[in-house]
Structures are given as structure tokens and as C-alpha cells.
Design an enzyme around this catalytic site. Structure first.
Site, PDB file in Angstrom:
ATOM      1  N   SER A   1      71.282  60.709  38.972  1.00  0.00           N
ATOM      2  CA  SER A   1      70.672  59.445  39.399  1.00  0.00           C
ATOM      3  C   SER A   1      71.602  58.267  39.173  1.00  0.00           C
ATOM      4  O   SER A   1      72.559  58.334  38.390  1.00  0.00           O
ATOM      5  CB  SER A   1      69.340  59.196  38.685  1.00  0.00           C
ATOM      6  OG  SER A   1      69.526  58.434  37.520  1.00  0.00           O
ATOM      7  N   ILE A   2      71.283  57.182  39.846  1.00  0.00           N
ATOM      8  CA  ILE A   2      72.057  55.944  39.735  1.00  0.00           C
ATOM      9  C   ILE A   2      71.944  55.336  38.342  1.00  0.00           C
ATOM     10  O   ILE A   2      72.786  54.533  37.932  1.00  0.00           O
ATOM     11  CB  ILE A   2      71.578  54.932  40.808  1.00  0.00           C
ATOM     12  CG1 ILE A   2      72.641  53.848  41.049  1.00  0.00           C
ATOM     13  CG2 ILE A   2      70.233  54.322  40.416  1.00  0.00           C
ATOM     14  CD1 ILE A   2      72.383  52.999  42.269  1.00  0.00           C
ATOM     15  N   LYS A   3      70.921  55.739  37.600  1.00  0.00           N
ATOM     16  CA  LYS A   3      70.687  55.157  36.276  1.00  0.00           C
ATOM     17  C   LYS A   3      71.779  55.521  35.264  1.00  0.00           C
ATOM     18  O   LYS A   3      71.883  54.880  34.217  1.00  0.00           O
ATOM     19  CB  LYS A   3      69.326  55.610  35.747  1.00  0.00           C
ATOM     20  CG  LYS A   3      68.138  55.157  36.592  1.00  0.00           C
ATOM     21  CD  LYS A   3      67.923  53.665  36.520  1.00  0.00           C
ATOM     22  CE  LYS A   3      66.599  53.266  37.177  1.00  0.00           C
ATOM     23  NZ  LYS A   3      66.316  51.828  37.030  1.00  0.00           N
ATOM     24  N   ASP A   4      72.598  56.522  35.567  1.00  0.00           N
ATOM     25  CA  ASP A   4      73.723  56.845  34.674  1.00  0.00           C
ATOM     26  C   ASP A   4      74.626  55.629  34.490  1.00  0.00           C
ATOM     27  O   ASP A   4      75.156  55.382  33.405  1.00  0.00           O
ATOM     28  CB  ASP A   4      74.568  57.986  35.257  1.00  0.00           C
ATOM     29  CG  ASP A   4      73.862  59.328  35.223  1.00  0.00           C
ATOM     30  OD1 ASP A   4      72.746  59.401  34.689  1.00  0.00           O
ATOM     31  OD2 ASP A   4      74.436  60.306  35.740  1.00  0.00           O
TER      32      ASP A   4
ATOM     33  N   ALA B   1      72.914  53.013  32.175  1.00  0.00           N
ATOM     34  CA  ALA B   1      72.653  53.576  30.848  1.00  0.00           C
ATOM     35  C   ALA B   1      73.909  53.497  29.981  1.00  0.00           C
ATOM     36  O   ALA B   1      73.865  53.064  28.818  1.00  0.00           O
ATOM     37  CB  ALA B   1      72.179  55.022  30.973  1.00  0.00           C
TER      38      ALA B   1
END
Length: 453
Positions: free
Chosen positions: A42-45, A48
Site C-alpha cells: 500500500s501507499i501507506k508505506d 509510515a
């Protein structure tokens, strides 16, 4: 040699992929920034790891510390990757509406996961926002990342997502379309792109049940706009600090059903197995298509991978139960049942008592009767009731002596409209046989449910 030192070095530089079939009616080029190519899918890496780096630089996250975060799953995955490499512990707080797969993945990465109720106010002590904040105060050497108000979130996209898109399109991007959740992705990416070209249009896609759209349009926080929805990963019931609404040009809302159906369409027609937000993002673009011109280059951000939603939007039964999947035939209704759900039947030489016990056990009112594998009749609760009431000894009678007419047998692809004509006051079910020779049964209740009644 090109050997990465650790998994974190593989984050970013995800591909931009042209959409060909679903968007063929549009006058322009549409490309998807497919961020499920990140190691955490996901793009959230991106954000994060940026939040961890900023917290370390500011001395808020110390060696051996514990990362605490409220997350729908994807941010947690990115944080878990960072924690593994850097030696931190993780406690993630999520909501009961998120897919079970997301929580299971976080646990597999060594994190502790706490599930909280969805339908409570953000200030409620049980909300996942409140629980995460409380834990960060109670647990020594811990830090609450707070992706909603942590500006390192949008900074990550300003530094990576925006520049990548600008480079990949040779600066020709005219529209950015993105679902709106914490605000980090859409705001950070748009900030960079509009610095390069202020004429780029930024369209935000929201969920019905979220207050973001009305806030954008009126500047008002209206809690009457807030109600439960199935869509995951976007929409909010408050305004995170990561937003800068001044750089967003339009908001559009997409229903749970529309987003789910479009995600499934992406998989079948474009080969992109994406999450809920990708389907909603593309549906939002289609709603705004009248504003597009021939030379436009639209970039849609597809946040995460479809593997997180296998038990939900990619599960026929889940979709049918919510009225999201159009049911057209006998086959469609059967495909919406759990795998391995076998026909309940009785043999003609069994006793009436055995049939009654099956009705009680499976909470059904009618059962087909077989002899040598073929349907020869049926037996029903209503047909038996008065007979057994008058003569209790009938429980020991062989079913073959009390047969009622067999249910009509139809083709496995019989339409729903035609099925209705077989279901009468006297006949409460219809049967069919699949390609493997297995019998299936559909009742009035099944048809009513398929019709949304």
C-alpha cells in the site's frame, strides 16, 4: 551489484499504468499510480516510514520504544515494516469494520492488534482514536504516530509521490484523482504538483457517511452527515490536520456499492487487483468525466492491494448479502452461498422423524426426497404438521409413503424473473442441477433476498 540493505529501501518508485478498457469512453488518457507495488502492498508505506524518521529525529521515538497507532491496517503494515528493521514494538488499534485479513497480517508482522467499535464518536473512550491516545500515555517509552494530525504524513507524499508522478508524466499531468482519508496522500501530492503547475486540477473522492465533502463545500463540520459505511481507508468523521482544502478543486462522493463493483471491474478488465479505495477513486473520476478534454492526462492513485479484501468485496456472498452484486440467474444465487454448502435432502426409505429432525437442525421448512440419487418428491413442515399432530406414530412412517410433489427442475442459468413464476403458494422452492450433476435448491426467501426484499 544492486542489493537492497533492507526491505525499507524498496518503498516508492511504483509504476504508472495506463487504463485501457474501463476508461475507453473518456476523451483523455487515464493512468493509475499503482502503489500496491510497495513492500507492504500500500501507499501507506511511504508515510509510515517518514513518520518514524521524523519522530526519531525529534527524539520522540527512542531505541527499543513502542509505536502506537490507530490504523485501518495499511499504515500499520508500513509501521510494522519499519519497526522490524529498526527494532521497535508495535501496538495497533483498529475498528471492527475493517477486514479480518488486515488484522491478521499485522499480527503476522509481530504487532499487537486491538479492535474497537466503529460506530462511536471520535471523542468516545472506546473509539480507536481515543484508545490509541490513552495507550501512548500509559505505556513507557511509547509514541503515538497519529497519522491524522502528523504532518510527516503529507510530507512523505510531497517528497516522493508528487515528484514521481511529475517525472513519470514528463510534467504533462492535468488532473490528480485520489480518495480522501487522513488527507496526507492527496494534500502532500497535490502540494508538490501545484508548485510545478498551479493549473493541475485535484479531485478528491469521498464516501457517503463522511463529513469531508460538506466541510469542503461549506466550511461546516456537520455530524448529521456522519453515518456507518462499508468503504475502507477513506472518508472521515472529523477533519485531520493534514488537510489543506485550498489546494483541492472538487470533492465527489461514491457509494459503498459503486466502489466495490468498480474494484471488481478493475481486476477483471484491467488486471489490477486493488482495494476498495481504488474502485471508489475510479468511480469518482467517472462521475466527473464531463469536465475532461482530449489532451488531458489524469492520474488516479490506487492505494492498496485486493488481497486485503478477499473476504469482502471479492467475496460473492458478502456482496450479495449487502445488495452490491446484481443477481440475474439461479447460478448467481447459488454462487453467493458459502463454498461447500450442500443440499439438505432425505432418502425415500428414511423415516418422517428423521426428516423433521433435519428441518429442526437446519431451520428449513421443506426438503427434497431422493431415491437412487434422483428427485422423486418432497416433504414439508406444513404438510407434515397436521398429520403428525393427529397421529404421532407417523414419525416412524417411511417418507416414501407420505410424498408431496417434487419441486420444479429448471436450467442452472434460468433468469430470476422466470424463477419467480415457479414459486407459488403451493410450491415454495425450485431446483436445478449444476454441470457436475449436483442438485441445488432455491426457496421463495432466496429469491426475495436476491430482489432486495
Amino acid at each position: 551489484m544492486d542489493i537492497k540493505n533492507n526491505i525499507l529501501e524498496t518503498i516508492g518508485n511504483t509504476p504508472l499504468i495506463r487504463l485501457n478498457r474501463i476508461t475507453k469512453e473518456l476523451p483523455c488518457t487515464v493512468a493509475a499510480k499503482v502503489d500496491y507495488f510497495n513492500p507492504g502492498n500500500s501507499i501507506k508505506d511511504r508515510m509510515a516510514i517518514k513518520m518514524i524518521e521524523v519522530a526519531e529525529a525529534e527524539g520522540k521515538l527512542k531505541p527499543g520504544g513502542t509505536i502506537i497507532e490507530g490504523t485501518s491496517g495499511n499504515t500499520g503494515m508500513g509501521l510494522a515494516l519499519g519497526a522490524i528493521v529498526k527494532g521497535y514494538q508495535c501496538i495497533f488499534v483498529t475498528t471492527d469494520k475493517q477486514s479480518k485479513e488486515k488484522a491478521d497480517v499485522l499480527k503476522a508482522m509481530g504487532a499487537e492488534v486491538i479492535v474497537c467499535p466503529t460506530n462511536v464518536e471520535p471523542e468516545d473512550p472506546q473509539s480507536y482514536y481515543s484508545v490509541a491516545a490513552r495507550l501512548s500515555k500509559e505505556i513507557p517509552n511509547s509514541y503515538h504516530m497519529n497519522q491524522y494530525d502528523n504532518l510527516a504524513n503529507r510530507l512523505a507524499h510531497y517528497e516522493t509521490t508528487g515528484p514521481e508522478i511529475w517525472k513519470q508524466t514528463d510534467g504533462k499531468i492535468t488532473h490528480l484523482v485520489c480518495t480522501a482519508g487522513t488527507g496526507g496522500t492527496i494534500t502532500g501530492t497535490a502540494m508538490y504538483l501545484k508548485e510545478q503547475n498551479p493549473g493541475i486540477k485535484v479531485w478528491a473522492v469521498d464516501a457517503y457517511g463522511s463529513l469531508l465533502t460538506k466541510y469542503f463545500n461549506t466550511g461546516e463540520i456537520d455530524m448529521n452527515e456522519v453515518y456507518p459505511y462499508f468503504s475502507e481507508g477513506f472518508g472521515e468523521d472529523f477533519i485531520p490536520r493534514n488537510y489543506d482544502m485550498s489546494i483541492i478543486d472538487a470533492f465527489t462522493q461514491v457509494t459503498d456499492k459503486e466502489g466495490a463493483i468498480m474494484a471488481r471491474k478493475l481486476a477483471k478488465e484491467e488486471g489490477l487487483f486493488c482495494g476498495y479505495s481504488a474502485g471508489s477513486c475510479l468511480k469518482g473520476l467517472m462521475q466527473l468525466k464531463d469536465s475532461l478534454k482530449k489532451d488531458d492526462l489524469v492520474v488516479c492513485i490506487f492505494h492498496d492491494h485486493g488481497s486485503r479484501y478477499v473476504a469482502k468485496i471479492y467475496n460473492d456472498q458478502w456482496m450479495m448479502e449487502r445488495g452490491f452484486l446484481e443477481v440475474k440467474t439461479f447460478r448467481d444465487i447459488i454462487s453467493g452461498r458459502p463454498v461447500g454448502n450442500k443440499l439438505i435432502s432425505v432418502e425415500s426409505n428414511q423415516t418422517v422423524g428423521a426428516a423433521v429432525e433435519l428441518m429442526r437442525k437446519y431451520d428449513i421448512e421443506m426438503i427434497p426426497v431422493l431415491k437412487d440419487g434422483e428427485i422423486i418428491g418432497s416433504i414439508s413442515e406444513s404438510g407434515l404438521f397436521q398429520k403428525i399432530f393427529s397421529n404421532p406414530d407417523l414419525k416412524h412412517e417411511v417418507i416414501g409413503n407420505l410424498l408431496e410433489p417434487a419441486f420444479p427442475i429448471v436450467n442452472f442459468n434460468t433468469s430470476l424473473e422466470k424463477l419467480k413464476s415457479f414459486l407459488t403458494r403451493e410450491n415454495g422452492a425450485v431446483m436445478s442441477r449444476d454441470e457436475a450433476g449436483n442438485y441445488h435448491i432455491i426457496t421463495k426467501y432466496d429469491v426475495l433476498q436476491a430482489l432486495g426484499g
